[in-house]
Design an enzyme around this catalytic site. Structure first.
Site, PDB file in Angstrom:
ATOM      1  N   ASP A 192       0.853  -1.189   0.000  1.00 44.99           N
ATOM      2  CA  ASP A 192       0.000   0.000   0.000  1.00 44.99           C
ATOM      3  C   ASP A 192       0.889   1.240   0.000  1.00 44.99           C
ATOM      4  O   ASP A 192       1.832   1.335   0.797  1.00 44.99           O
ATOM      5  CB  ASP A 192      -0.878  -0.053   1.259  1.00 44.99           C
ATOM      6  CG  ASP A 192      -1.884   1.061   1.319  1.00 44.99           C
ATOM      7  OD1 ASP A 192      -3.081   0.788   1.156  1.00 44.99           O
ATOM      8  OD2 ASP A 192      -1.464   2.226   1.527  1.00 44.99           O
ATOM      9  N   ASN A 231      -2.008  12.949  -3.466  1.00 43.06           N
ATOM     10  CA  ASN A 231      -2.996  13.504  -4.410  1.00 43.06           C
ATOM     11  C   ASN A 231      -3.308  14.961  -4.076  1.00 43.06           C
ATOM     12  O   ASN A 231      -3.411  15.804  -4.966  1.00 43.06           O
ATOM     13  CB  ASN A 231      -4.300  12.696  -4.334  1.00 43.06           C
ATOM     14  CG  ASN A 231      -4.263  11.446  -5.199  1.00 43.06           C
ATOM     15  OD1 ASN A 231      -3.615  11.430  -6.237  1.00 43.06           O
ATOM     16  ND2 ASN A 231      -4.942  10.411  -4.771  1.00 43.06           N
ATOM     17  N   ASP A 241      -1.968   9.441 -10.379  1.00 45.35           N
ATOM     18  CA  ASP A 241      -2.082   8.339 -11.354  1.00 45.35           C
ATOM     19  C   ASP A 241      -0.700   7.941 -11.877  1.00 45.35           C
ATOM     20  O   ASP A 241      -0.371   6.763 -11.999  1.00 45.35           O
ATOM     21  CB  ASP A 241      -2.950   8.770 -12.550  1.00 45.35           C
ATOM     22  CG  ASP A 241      -4.421   8.838 -12.183  1.00 45.35           C
ATOM     23  OD1 ASP A 241      -4.771   8.433 -11.060  1.00 45.35           O
ATOM     24  OD2 ASP A 241      -5.215   9.291 -13.024  1.00 45.35           O
ATOM     25  N   GLU A 256      -4.794   2.340  -4.161  1.00 42.81           N
ATOM     26  CA  GLU A 256      -3.320   2.401  -4.146  1.00 42.81           C
ATOM     27  C   GLU A 256      -2.745   1.158  -3.478  1.00 42.81           C
ATOM     28  O   GLU A 256      -1.702   1.200  -2.848  1.00 42.81           O
ATOM     29  CB  GLU A 256      -2.801   3.680  -3.459  1.00 42.81           C
ATOM     30  CG  GLU A 256      -3.714   4.363  -2.497  1.00 42.81           C
ATOM     31  CD  GLU A 256      -4.036   3.541  -1.239  1.00 42.81           C
ATOM     32  OE1 GLU A 256      -4.964   2.724  -1.350  1.00 42.81           O
ATOM     33  OE2 GLU A 256      -3.391   3.743  -0.203  1.00 42.81           O
TER      34      GLU A 256
END
Ligand SMILES: Nc1nc2c(ncn2[C@@H]2O[C@H](COP(=O)(O)OP(=O)(O)OP(=O)(O)O)[C@@H](O)[C@H]2O)c(=O)[nH]1
Length: 339
Positions: free
Chosen positions: A211, A219, A228, A255
């Protein structure tokens, strides 16, 4: 003649050769042109089943360009070669001594491994009833003998195009469009196979969940598109780190990634995952809002199990999830493996 001997002829001048002379099937590959199809790296395989040598030779010469052609001289050999090679298409004569074409197709359609292979009948039984009967048995097309070469080529081309599109769609359905690694659906299919394989052979299976740390703040800091891109980089990097053909990485969701290492003991798996964990930070993808590093890092939970009758792969994932939680709780950017 053995298959590998035949394959060794790949660079020789193309010519057709009939198996009946040696009582063995013949495989012809013409790779003077690019043999690779749109998907995969394998040339398409066509199995021709016909008791008449002249027909086999003619069809082989017509169809061999850029393809692998397998010849069978009767129904029994056709069935054996279909199961062995799982061709992309079967051209099947109807009237043959021993097992007829109708019996062959029934057998193919009742076997899970061959039921999806398209079959084109090629026959001198040419009444509408004959044709309907062949199509009712599951053939995708029906070509009458004597055949016209251009018609055979066109119909074969159509069926192979359909097959290619179908395979491409099947493949796309198993790939994550953002990262271009396998998706969760592929993982769900793969883990069952791997689990059962390791159970049968009493081998260890190692599984890890990975993770990205503080990805929400990544983000927030750099924007979703950069997020992304970071996901793509991480996925590609990990994929390149896995060297064995049966090791897989798939996007588990958001993620989070899952890695499956069949036939891998805990020590080896821990070493591989520790290397991956360290190498992600060494990629130096800036992550200024991370609390633990200037760069993107990942946390990893993992466990190793020899599948037993009473256990399931879902239980292994549950255990792995706990270790991922521990890796997060202990400060992230680390591997926690079930002792
Ligand atoms: N850019 C991008 N972000 C995604 C994608 N999938 C999931 N995310 C984001 O990943 C973030 C995951 O956040 P959290 O579950 O809070 O986890 P985290 O911020 O990484 O925190 P820890 O895992 O505890 O370190 C969410 O903000 C999701 O929007 C994706 O495809 N693209």
């Amino acid at each position: 003649m053995e298959d590998n001997q035949i394959i060794n002829q790949r660079n020789s001048t193309s010519h057709c050769f009939d198996s009946s002379l040696e009582n063995e099937p013949f495989i012809m590959i013409d790779d003077t042109k690019d043999p690779f199809s749109l998907i995969g790296s394998e040339p398409e395989k066509i199995l021709i089943v016909d008791d008449a040598k002249d027909n086999r030779t003619m069809l082989c010469e017509l169809l061999m360009s850029q393809r692998k052609v397998i010849l069978a001289k009767d129904g029994a050999q056709g069935l054996a070669l279909a199961t062995k090679h799982l061709p992309d298409l079967i051209l099947l004569d109807v009237m043959m001594p021993g097992i007829t074409g109708h019996q062959v197709i029934r057998s193919l359609k009742s076997d899970e491994s061959t039921m999806h292979i398209p079959v084109i009948f090629i026959s001198s039984k040419i009444s509408a009833d004959d044709e309907k009967y062949g199509l009712d048995l599951g053939a995708v097309d029906y070509i009458s003998k004597p055949f016209h070469p251009a018609i055979v080529q066109a119909r074969v081309k159509n069926v192979l195009r359909e097959q290619r599109n179908k395979k491409l769609l099947e493949k796309l359905a198993l790939v994550d469009s953002l990262t271009e690694i396998y998706n969760r659906r592929f993982y769900e299919l793969d883990i069952r196979k791997v689990w059962n394989g390791c159970k049968r052979e009493n081998k260890a299976i190692s599984l890890a969940l990975l993770d990205i740390d503080y990805f929400k703040s990544y983000n927030d800091e750099y924007g979703h598109l950069s997020g992304d891109e970071a996901l793509r980089l991480v996925a590609k990097h990990i994929k390149n780190q896995l060297k064995r053909p049966h090791d897989i990485i798939a996007r588990y969701g958001g993620e989070e990634f899952v890695i499956v290492l069949p036939d891998t003991n805990a020590d080896d798996a821990k070493r591989i995952l520790t290397d991956i964990c360290q190498s992600i930070e060494q990629l130096k993808i800036p992550h200024e809002s991370s609390v633990i590093s200037h760069y993107v890092t990942i946390s990893i939970g993992g466990a190793t199990m020899i599948p037993k009758h009473e256990a399931s792969h879902e239980e292994l994932v549950k255990i792995v999830d706990e270790y991922l939680y521990q890796a997060k709780a202990q400060g992230r950017n680390r591997v926690c493996w079930q002792p």
